[in-house]
Motif scaffolding. Sequence first.
Motif, PDB file in Angstrom:
ATOM      1  N   TYR A 104      15.851  28.573  29.328  1.00  0.00           N
ATOM      2  CA  TYR A 104      14.444  28.177  29.447  1.00  0.00           C
ATOM      3  C   TYR A 104      14.309  26.831  30.160  1.00  0.00           C
ATOM      4  N   GLN A 119      14.857  27.346  33.883  1.00  0.00           N
ATOM      5  CA  GLN A 119      13.726  28.057  34.481  1.00  0.00           C
ATOM      6  C   GLN A 119      12.503  27.152  34.578  1.00  0.00           C
ATOM      7  N   TRP A 159      10.552  26.116  37.948  1.00  0.00           N
ATOM      8  CA  TRP A 159       9.156  26.510  38.077  1.00  0.00           C
ATOM      9  C   TRP A 159       8.277  25.308  38.420  1.00  0.00           C
TER      10      TRP A 159
END
Length: 344
Positions: free
Chosen positions: A150, A153, A157
């Motif tokens: 997470y 990512q 992002w």
Amino acid sequence: MKLLKAAVIFVLVPTLTPAFDPLSVSVVAGSAVMAWHLFSSDSWLRCRFQECCNKNATVNFTALKAQLDNRLFGQHLAKDVVLKAVLGFSNNPSPKKPLILSLHGWAGTGKNFLSQILAEQVHPAGLRSKFVHLFLATLHFPHQDQVKLYKEQLQNWIRGNVSACPSSVFIFDEMDKMHPGVIDAIKPFLDYYEEVDGVSYRKAIFIFLSNAGGDLINKAAFDFWSSGKRREDIQLKDLEPLLSVGVFNNKNSGLWHSSIIDRNLIDYFVPFLPLEQRHVKMCVRAEMTARGYAVDEKIVQAVADEMTYFPKEQKIYSDKGCKTVQAKLDIHEDFVMRDMKARA
């Protein structure tokens, strides 16, 4: 792309014409300029047909204040803090870091509502904007054994979206349900760096929403009430120190022992006070108006009476804020419609 090809053809055809034709050159130049306006990433013509990034993160202070006054009830502290924070950030041509707000309070007190209103003032499409990003802890970061993934990512992002639009808005909801450590992945983007890997994050806005700290806020509000003080007399200094320490030490918070708090990167811990019945009634009236109904005070009172309140003895505050107002008004909708038809 058909229009772009047409522009290229206009450019090539005159070069095959042996005679110099000023009119043809003028047409070519005009076509080339038109093509540039259509396909340049931030041309005014392209932005008329699709959403473009508001790179300067300018916010209309008067419009924001009007929205908060008309749509957010019982939150004098949140309104005041956010207006001042956004005004200062928006008017600063070269901020040293992104604007970071952490909103705290029980469900239904207006945290999501305020973040949506703010997002709409930066990017008019609000949550539908490709430059506004909403993360839900239970949806986007559900598994504790995947925290490392997470974090990677999340960094990718945010890096990609801020590269595309410096004034991107990121809203992290359910921070009280986020696994500790996940949010620390974005700490480098929130700090006082001019750039991180060639990208500047200084014009972005980050908003954290959390129920954590709600008990502390409710107790402080009740203490004011018990001592005979007005709700409106509660100031930020009465609550912010309690919130910052309480959230940092709360193991049920995504900000537990977070380096974001430890480094003092959050600009404001914004408390949302528990709503009284008079505020619930304001929510009911606003919802009736939004549905196009005439405000019927009997219906307003009926919906407010169906809510549950605390403490058990005094019953001052709605335990769900205004969260269930829409659903409860649905039950009364037949009565409202019949009354409107009768009046018509």
